[in-house]
Design a protein around this motif. Structure first.
Motif, mmCIF file in Angstrom:
data_model
loop_
_atom_site.group_PDB
_atom_site.id
_atom_site.type_symbol
_atom_site.label_atom_id
_atom_site.label_comp_id
_atom_site.label_asym_id
_atom_site.label_seq_id
_atom_site.Cartn_x
_atom_site.Cartn_y
_atom_site.Cartn_z
ATOM 1 N N GLY B 182 3.675 -18.257 -11.535
ATOM 2 C CA GLY B 182 4.464 -17.090 -11.903
ATOM 3 C C GLY B 182 3.590 -15.923 -12.324
ATOM 4 N N ALA B 183 2.493 -16.214 -12.990
ATOM 5 C CA ALA B 183 1.646 -15.144 -13.498
ATOM 6 C C ALA B 183 0.720 -14.586 -12.427
ATOM 7 C CB ALA B 183 0.827 -15.646 -14.682
ATOM 8 N N GLY B 190 -8.945 -20.177 -5.644
ATOM 9 C CA GLY B 190 -9.677 -18.929 -5.451
ATOM 10 C C GLY B 190 -8.817 -17.718 -5.769
ATOM 11 N N ASP B 191 -7.566 -17.742 -5.311
ATOM 12 C CA ASP B 191 -6.679 -16.596 -5.555
ATOM 13 C C ASP B 191 -6.300 -16.479 -7.022
ATOM 14 O OD1 ASP B 191 -6.854 -16.235 -2.896
ATOM 15 O OD2 ASP B 191 -4.879 -17.098 -2.415
ATOM 16 N N VAL B 192 -6.123 -17.633 -7.663
ATOM 17 C CA VAL B 192 -5.801 -17.608 -9.090
ATOM 18 C C VAL B 192 -6.932 -16.953 -9.861
ATOM 19 C CG1 VAL B 192 -5.447 -19.053 -11.136
ATOM 20 C CG2 VAL B 192 -4.264 -19.586 -9.007
ATOM 21 N N ILE B 193 -8.161 -17.347 -9.525
ATOM 22 C CA ILE B 193 -9.310 -16.740 -10.212
ATOM 23 C C ILE B 193 -9.296 -15.227 -10.021
ATOM 24 C CG2 ILE B 193 -11.825 -16.597 -10.259
ATOM 25 C CD1 ILE B 193 -11.911 -19.480 -9.322
ATOM 26 N N ASP B 200 -4.203 -8.362 -13.587
ATOM 27 C CA ASP B 200 -2.791 -8.131 -13.316
ATOM 28 C C ASP B 200 -1.906 -9.251 -13.866
ATOM 29 O OD1 ASP B 200 -3.525 -5.872 -12.051
ATOM 30 O OD2 ASP B 200 -3.546 -6.762 -10.039
ATOM 31 N N ALA B 201 -2.508 -10.406 -14.077
ATOM 32 C CA ALA B 201 -1.694 -11.555 -14.480
ATOM 33 C C ALA B 201 -1.172 -11.360 -15.901
ATOM 34 C CB ALA B 201 -2.535 -12.832 -14.397
ATOM 35 N N ILE B 205 2.351 -15.540 -20.162
ATOM 36 C CA ILE B 205 2.820 -16.629 -19.305
ATOM 37 C C ILE B 205 1.670 -17.552 -18.953
ATOM 38 C CG2 ILE B 205 3.861 -17.163 -17.083
ATOM 39 C CD1 ILE B 205 5.381 -14.603 -17.235
ATOM 40 N N LEU B 206 0.528 -16.936 -18.687
ATOM 41 C CA LEU B 206 -0.647 -17.717 -18.327
ATOM 42 C C LEU B 206 -1.003 -18.693 -19.440
ATOM 43 C CD1 LEU B 206 -2.188 -17.472 -15.740
ATOM 44 C CD2 LEU B 206 -3.778 -15.922 -16.851
#
Lengths: 493, 487
Positions: B182-183, B190-193, B200-201, B205-206
Motif C-alpha cells: 500500500g505504501a 528492488g521497486d520497494v527500495i 514518496d512512500a 503505513i510503512l
C-alpha cells in the motif's frame, strides 16, 4: 641452541602428547598411558629449558616473538612472545606438570589415559596464556583451560565433585565473559586490533578505563582469587584430586595475577592507579581475614586452600603498589607459592592416599611412623610460614619492603601474615605430625616410597634454592619489571 | 510477465531439484519396502547434485530472472548449498531412526525435498510473493512431516500447534506485506527500495507494515515473545523431524530476514525502527531461552529453549545494521546449524527401536559406554556455550563485536551474562555424560555412514574453532558481494 619456534613448541608439544595419550584408550593400556604421559611432560619441560638459557636478561622487550596471521576478518594474529615474568611462570608450569604426572602414577586407577591427557593438554594451554601477545589468543587459551580443569575435578574428584566443578566453571566464566566484552571494546577503540602492544599505547578516557578495569578485574580477581570472590576455591580444592589441587594452586591461580600484570596495568594505567587503594584493601583483607579463617579449618586441604588465598593477597598487593620491589616480590611470590602450595597439597595427598581422610583430627603422631615424610612436610610448612632461607620468605620480604615506601600501615597489616601464616601452618603441622600415635590407622602408616620422595625432593630443592639464592630470578625479572612500570607511570588520558 | 529461456540458468538448481522430487515421487511407487534404500539413495544424490549446482554461483554478481522475481547471487549460493548439505546430513542421521518407526517411506523423503525446495526459493526470492511462496512450501512440508508419526498423540498435537501458529504468523506477514504494498505500490524488492528512497512512500503505513513483518519473522524464527510453539513442536515432533526443523530452516529464516528487513526495508529511517524491535526481541529471547532451559528435563525441550536463546544472539548481529553485523549473523547461523546437526543428530544416534533417547537421563554415563561420542557431544555443548577453542566462541565473538561497534556495549554485557546462565545447562549435559554412572548398559548401534559423519561433525566444530577464518571470509564475501543496501 634454540629449537625452531620455541614458544610454539612449548605450547603444542604437551597438547599433542596429550592427544596421543588419549588414543591409548581404555584402562587396559594404563601402563602405556602413564609412560607416554611421563615422556610427554618431561619433553615439555626439556623444550622449555632453552628459553631460560637463551633469554636475554638485559632486554625489557618481548623475546622469542612469533607471528602468524590467524583470523584476518578480525585482524587476529597468532602472536607470541615472552618477558621475564612469563618465562618464570612457563618454567614453573612445565615442572609442575612432570610432578603431577608422577604424583598420579598409582593413585589414579580409573580412566588413566584421560586423566594424564587432561593434565598435558592443560599444561600446553597454560603455556599459551603466558606467551600470548594477542588479546584474542590470550582469551582463547585463558578460557580453554577451564575445560580440562572442569573435567579433572568432575571425574576424579571427591564426593561433592559435581557441585565444585560447576561452581569453579561458572564463577570463572562469569569474569572472563565480561573481559571478552572489554576486549571487544578495545578492539573497536583501537581501530581494529587485538594486539596487546597496541593497547599499551592506546589513549583511553578515564571513565572507559575504569569500566575496562572493572571488567578485567572481574575475570582476574575471581581467578586469583581475591576476597570476596574466593569462595569457589576451597570447594574446588577439597573436591579435586591431588593432581588437580596442585595445578590449581600452583598454576591456575597465577593466571589471574598474570592477567593483572599483562593486561590491567599497562592497558588501563590510570584506572589501575585510581582503583589501587580498593585492590590493596581487598588484598589486605585477604591476608588478614583469610588468615583467621585458615586458622579454624578442620580439613587440611581447606586450610591450605585458604592459605593460598592469603598468599595470593600478597601477590596482588605487590602488583598494585607499582614499584619494582613490589612487582618483583609479587612474581617471586607467585613462583614460590607455586612450589610450596603444590608441595603442601602433595603432602596432604600422601596422607590421604594412605588413610583416606583429610581431617586434621584423624591424625596425630605421624612422625613416629613416617619420619622422612615429616621432615619434608616440616620444610614446606616452614616455607609456607615464610621462614628465611626458604622461597616463601623472599617474595614476602620484597613485597613488604615495597609497601614500606608507599604506606607504613600497608606494611604493618601485610606483615601480620608472618604471624598468622606461622600460626595456622605450624599449628596444623603440630596436630598432624607431632604427639603420640593417635589411633590404629596412624599406627599402620608406612613412610613415603621412592616415587613420592622424588617428587617432594625436587620441590624441596626448588624451595631452598630460591630461598637461598634468588638472584637468577631477579636477574630475569629486572628489565621486564622496569619496562612494565614505565607503562604504568605514563598517563593515557 | 515476460519469459526468456535465459531465466532458466540462474534457477537451474531449483529446477533440477523439482524434477528430481517428481521422479522420486513416482519412482517410490514401484519400490518395495525392502528396497526403500533406493528412494533414500536417490534423495541423497538429488541433494548433493543440487548443492553442487548452487555452489557454482558462488562467485557471481547478482543475476535476476523471471522478471526480477528471482535472484541468484553469492549470498543465495552459499546459503542454498548449505541448506542442501544440511538436509542431506540430517537424513543420514535420521535413517536408522526412521526405519523402526515406520517413517522410512517415500513420503518422508519427498516432503523433505519439497521443504528444501521451499527454502531455496525463499533464499533466492527477490519479490515478496516469491518469498511468501517459498515460506509456505517450506512450512506446509514441515507441518506434514511433524504429523507423519500418525499414531503418536504428542506428534499430532505438535503438528496442530505448529500449523495453527504457523498460519497465524503467515497471516501477519501477509498483512505486513500488503501494507508495504500500500505504501510503495510494489512487491518487488528492488521497486520497494526505490519507492522508499524516493520519499514518496507513506512512512506511517510503512512502519505499521514493518511491525507486522517483524512479528511474522519473530514467529518463524522462534524469538520471544513469539516463541510459544518452539518447545512443544521440538518436543512433540519425531526427533528426525526436530532435526529438520531445527537446522536448515534457520538458514532460510536468516535469508528471509536479510531479504525483508535488510534489503527491502533497509532504509536508514526504517533501520532505526526495526532495530528497537529486534533489541527487545533479542534480549527477551536471551533471557527466556536461557533461564527456562535450566528447568527442562527433556533434552529436546532443552535444546528448543537453547535455540530460542541462539536466535536472540542471531538477532544481535542483524540489529547492528551494518555489513559487519550481517556477516556476523550469517556466520552465527551457519555455526548454529553445524552445532544443531551435532546435538540433534546425537539424540537420533542414541535412540533405538522402542526407545527415544530424548531425556537428559539417557545421557548418563555416556562417556563410559561410548567415549568417542561423549567427546563429540562435549565439544558440541561447549561450542553452544561459546567456550573456546570451539567455533561457538567465534560466533559469539563476531556478533558481540558487531553490537559493540555500534555502541551498544550494555547489550553485549546483557548477552554475555545470559550466556553464562546458558553455560549452566550445557555443562549439566557434560556432567551427566562424564561425571555420572551409566543408568543403562544399552549399546548404541551406529551405522558406518552416520558414525563417520557424526565424527566429522564434531571434529568440524573443533577445527573451525581453531581455524574459523575461512568460514568467516565466506560469509563476509557473500554479504558484501550481494546485498544491495550497503551502508
Amino acid at each position: 641452541m634454540l629449537p625452531f619456534a620455541p614458544l610454539s613448541t612449548v605450547i603444542w608439544l604437551p597438547i599433542i602428547a596429550g592427544i596421543l595419550v588419549l588414543f591409548t584408550g581404555s584402562d587396559r593400556n594404563a601402563v602405556l598411558a602413564r609412560w607416554m604421559a611421563l615422556i610427554g611432560s618431561v619433553a615439555g619441560f626439556l623444550v622449555a629449558l632453552p628459553l631460560w638459557n637463551g633469554f636475554d636478561r638485559n632486554l625489557g622487550a618481548m623475546q622469542f616473538q612469533e607471528f602468524q596471521p590467524w583470523i584476518e576478518t578480525f585482524n587476529i594474529n597468532y602472536r607470541l612472545g615472552i618477558d621475564g615474568i612469563s618465562l618464570l611462570l612457563i618454567l614453573l608450569n612445565c615442572l609442575t606438570t612432570v610432578l603431577v604426572v608422577i604424583a598420579g602414577w598409582k593413585v589414579i586407577q580409573s580412566r588413566v589415559a584421560q586423566y594424564m591427557a587432561a593434565f598435558l593438554i592443560l599444561s600446553g594451554m597454560i603455556n599459551g596464556v603466558f606467551s600470548s601477545l594477542d588479546a584474542a589468543l590470550f582469551y582463547v587459551f585463558f578460557e580453554a583451560t577451564l575445560i580440562p580443569m572442569f573435567v579433572i575435578i568432575g571425574v576424579w574428584g571427591g564426593p561433592n565433585r559435581v557441585y565444585a566443578a560447576l561452581k569453579f566453571f561458572l564463577y570463572t566464566l562469569l569474569g572472563s565473559l565480561l573481559t571478552l566484552v572489554a576486549l571487544i571494546y578495545l578492539y573497536n577503540a583501537s581501530g581494529g586490533s587485538f594486539t596487546l602492544l597496541d593497547y599499551y599505547l592506546l589513549p583511553i578516557p578515564l571513565t572507559a578505563q575504569i569500566l575496562i578495569f572493572v571488567a578485567l578485574f572481574a575475570a582476574f580477581a575471581v581467578k586469583v582469587p581475591m576476597w570476596p570472590v574466593h569462595t569457589w576455591l576451597p570447594d574446588a580444592h577439597v573436591e579435586a584430586p591431588t593432581g588437580g589441587s596442585v595445578v590449581l594452586a600452583a598454576i591456575m591461580l597465577k593466571l589471574g595475577a598474570y592477567g593483572f600484570i599483562r593486561l590491567s596495568l599497562p592497558i588501563v594505567p590510570d584506572a589501575s592507579q585510581y582503583l589501587a587503594p580498593l585492590v590493596i584493601a581487598l588484598s589486605l583483607i585477604a591476608v588478614v581475614y583469610i588468615g583467621f579463617v585458615a586458622l579454624v579449618q578442620a580439613d587440611m586441604k581447606k586450610l591450605i586452600a585458604y592459605s593460598s588465598i592469603a598468599h595470593m593477597g600478597f601477590v596482588t598487593l605487590g602488583i598494585f603498589i607499582f614499584n619494582p620491589h613490589g612487582l618483583q616480590g609479587a612474581v617471586i611470590q607467585m613462583v614460590s607459592h607455586g612450589f610450596i602450595s603444590g608441595a603442601l597439597f602433595l603432602c596432604v595427598g600422601v596422607l590421604y592416599d594412605r588413610l583416606h581422610s583429610r581431617l586434621i583430627a584423624d591424625y596425630g603422631g605421624v612422625v613416629n611412623r613416617m619420619p622422612v615424610f615429616a621432615a619434608f612436610f616440616m620444610l614446606f610448612a616452614m616455607a609456607n610460614a615464610g621462614l628465611p632461607g626458604t622461597s616463601g620468605f623472599v617474595g614476602e620480604f620484597l613485597v613488604i619492603m615495597g609497601t614500606m615506601s608507599v604506606n607504613f600501615w600497608y606494611t604493618f597489616t601485610a606483615a601480620t601474615t608472618l604471624v598468622f601464616g606461622a600460626a595456622y601452618t605450624l599449628w596444623m603441622y603440630k596436630r598432624v605430625v607431632f604427639g603420640g600415635v593417635a589411633n590404629d590407622k596412624v599406627a599402620s602408616l608406612s613412610d613415603i616410597d621412592r616415587r613420592e620422595f622424588f617428587v617432594l625432593g625436587v620441590l624441596a630443592i626448588a624451595v631452598l634454592c630460591i630461598g637461598i639464592y634468588p638472584k637468577p630470578l631477579t636477574d630475569v625479572l629486572n628489565m621486564s619489571v622496569a619496562g612494565l612500570l614505565e607503562y604504568v607511570a605514563v598517563s593515557k588520558l | 510477465m515476460e519469459f526468456s529461456i535465459m531465466d532458466l540458468a540462474p534457477a537451474s538448481a531449483e529446477i533440477f531439484l523439482l524434477a528430481a522430487v517428481c521422479v522420486i515421487l513416482v519412482a517410490d511407487l514401484f519400490v518395495s519396502d525392502e528396497r526403500r534404500y533406493l528412494t533414500y539413495g536417490l534423495t541423497q544424490v538429488a541433494l548433493v547434485v543440487t548443492a553442487f549446482l548452487t555452489a557454482g554461483g558462488i562467485d557471481s554478481a547478482p543475476v535476476y530472472a523471471f522478471s526480477g522475481m528471482f535472484v541468484g547471487d553469492a549470498f543465495s549460493s552459499v546459503l542454498k548449498a548449505g541448506v542442501c548439505l544440511t538436509v542431506a546430513i540430517g537424513l543420514v542421521y535420521s535413517r536408522s531412526y526412521l526405519e523402526p518407526r515406520g517413517m522410512y517411506r517415500g513420503e518422508y523423503f519427498v516432503l523433505a525435498l519439497f521443504a528444501t525446495l521451499g527454502m531455496m526459493v525463499m533464499i533466492s526470492a527477490n519479490h515478496f510473493l516469491a518469498l511468501y511462496l517459498g515460506l509456505e512450501l517450506l512450512s506446509l512440508s514441515l507441518y506434514a512431516m511433524v504429523a507423519l508419526a500418525r499414531d503418536s498423540a504428542r506428534s499430532t498435537e505438535a503438528a496442530m500447534k505448529y500449523f495453527v501458529l504457523g498460519a497465524l504468523a503467515s497471516g501477519m506477514l501477509l498483512y505486513g506485506m500488503s501494507m508495504v504494498y500500500g505504501a510503495t505500490a510494489s512487491l518487488a524488492i528492488g521497486d520497494v527500495i526505490a519507492a522508499i528512497q524516493s520519499g514518496d512512500a507513506n512512512s506511517t503505513i510503512l512502519k505499521f507494515g514493518l511491525v507486522f513483518i517483524v512479528a511474522g519473522i519473530g514467529f518463524k524464527l522462534g524469538a520471544v515473545p513469539f516463541h510459544m510453539w518452539v518447545p512443544d513442536v521440538y518436543h512433540g515432533a519425531p526427533t528426525a523431524v526436530t532435526l529438520m526443523i531445527g537446522t536448515a530452516p534457520k538458514l532460510a529464516a536468516f535469508a528471509f530476514i536479510v531479504r525483508m528487513l535488510v534489503e527491502a526495508l533497509g532504509d536508514e529511517q526504517l533501520v532505526v525502527e526495526w532495530r528497537q524491535m529486534l533489541v527487545l526481541m533479542s534480549v527477551a529471547s536471551l533471557v527466556v531461552g536461557n533461564v527456562v532451559a535450566i528447568a527442562q528435563t527433556n533434552l529436546k525441550r532443552m535444546l528448543a529453549y537453547s535455540t530460542i536463546s541462539h536466535m536472540g544472539f542471531l538477532l544481535l548481529g542483524v540489529l547492528s545494521g551494518d555489513i559487519d553485523g550481517y556477516s556476523a549473523a550469517m556466520f552465527y547461523v551457519s555455526v548454529y546449524v553445524i552445532m544443531g546437526l551435532g546435538a540433534f543428530g546425537m539424540i537420533l544416534l542414541m535412540s533405538r527401536k522402542g526407545h527415544e533417547a530424548e531425556e537428559l537421563e539417557d545421557l548418563k554415563g555416556l562417556s563410559q559406554r561410548h567415549p568417542w561420542y561423549a567427546f563429540i557431544m562435549l565439544v558440541v555443548m561447549f561450542s553452544m556455550a561459546g567456550v573456546p577453542p570451539t567455533v561457538g566462541f567465534w560466533a559469539k565473538l563476531s556478533v558481540l563485536q558487531a553490537v559493540v561497534s555500534i555502541g551498544y556495549v550494555w547489550l553485549a554485557v546483557v548477552a554475555v551474562l545470559f550466556s553464562l546462565v546458558g553455560a549452566f545447562y550445557y555443562l549439566r549435559v557434560v556432567k551427566l555424560m562424564f561425571f555420572d554412572e551409566p543408568s543403562q548398559q544399552e549399546v548404541m548401534q551406529v551405522g558406518v555412514g552416520s558414525g563417520v559423519l557424526m565424527s566429522a561433525n564434531g571434529i568440524a566444530v573443533l577445527a573451525l574453532g581453531m581455524m574459523p577464518g575461512a568460514l568467516l571470509a565466506i560469509c563476509e564475501r557473500a554479504i558484501t558481494m550481494s546485498l544491495r543496501v550497503a551502508t
